[in-house]
Design a protein around this motif. Sequence first.
Motif, mmCIF file in Angstrom:
data_model
loop_
_atom_site.group_PDB
_atom_site.id
_atom_site.type_symbol
_atom_site.label_atom_id
_atom_site.label_comp_id
_atom_site.label_asym_id
_atom_site.label_seq_id
_atom_site.Cartn_x
_atom_site.Cartn_y
_atom_site.Cartn_z
ATOM 1 N N ARG A 295 0.832 -1.204 0.000
ATOM 2 C CA ARG A 295 0.000 0.000 0.000
ATOM 3 C C ARG A 295 0.866 1.254 0.000
ATOM 4 N NH1 ARG A 295 -1.062 4.437 2.713
ATOM 5 N NH2 ARG A 295 -3.068 5.298 2.163
ATOM 6 N N SER B 72 -3.992 0.514 -5.889
ATOM 7 C CA SER B 72 -3.356 0.343 -4.595
ATOM 8 C C SER B 72 -3.512 -1.122 -4.202
ATOM 9 C CB SER B 72 -3.999 1.227 -3.539
ATOM 10 O OG SER B 72 -3.267 1.166 -2.340
ATOM 11 N N TYR C 187 -3.458 7.982 -4.421
ATOM 12 C CA TYR C 187 -2.429 7.644 -5.411
ATOM 13 C C TYR C 187 -2.485 8.648 -6.562
ATOM 14 C CZ TYR C 187 -0.644 5.097 -9.514
ATOM 15 O OH TYR C 187 0.008 4.744 -10.657
#
Length: 243
Positions: free
Chosen positions: A124, A241, A136
């Motif tokens: 992660r 992720s 992200y």
Amino acid sequence: MSRNDQRNSERMSSDGYELYYWDGKYVGPGRAEFARLLFVEAGVPYKDISEGIMEKFRQADQQWTGFPTFAVPLLKKGSFEISQTPVICRYLGKQFGLFPDNEEDQWHAEQLNATIHDYIAEGRYAFHGIKPFESYFGQEKETQPYIDRFLAERLPKYMKHFEKMLAANDDGRSFVVGGKVTYADLGLLHVLRATAAQFPEAWAAVDYAPLVKAFKERMEARPNLAAYFKSEKCIPFSGNSMM
Ligand SMILES: N[C@@H](CCC(=O)N[C@@H](CS)C(=O)NCC(=O)O)C(=O)O
């Protein structure tokens, strides 16, 4: 059992299970899926609750009502609240009999439970290398070297370890420990599914760990799990992720 203990245990068992987590539409199955797989395998009903989570986390004191929680997932049963995914998994495993029978196996299952959560946390963070607590999206380019390093160095190391762990029990033909499915098997299944979904090429290259690959297929074929994975209830992985 004291009267107080009795009252507490009656309160805990008086309602169904509620699982609080971010909305799967935005984050995918995430860490809550570890708990969901336990409910599914055991055939125990539960309720997913995502409404209001965002607002709670914006508040400084988070305003959970029970024992203080740092972050979701949060499991609630009656007045009993518990968080930290590996702890939730151990708790549910014990409640549902998805728990090893002897003490050595119990500690080994717990060892794997901890390793699985290290792996997921590392994966992660690779997607959030610059701003760990932000999306992200917005750091895709800058965080790519962290993802590359995870793929080159860490993912294979963990997969080789999982292979060894499987080989150590029944030559890798059945479960992680002992002779029956436990919360450790379900945890391992979820991280393998997350790996395959997020990194299809790296997963295809995991031919150095055939027991791991066979384990994933075998676990996914268990009747309750297979039906769940095919159902609409099963939230697709987000693709941005590990969790
Ligand atoms: N070690 C915790 C980590 C929990 C965690 O990081 N949860 C994320 C969602 S997957 C979150 O809500 N984080 C908010 C925060 O850390 O402030 C666990 O395994 O449950």
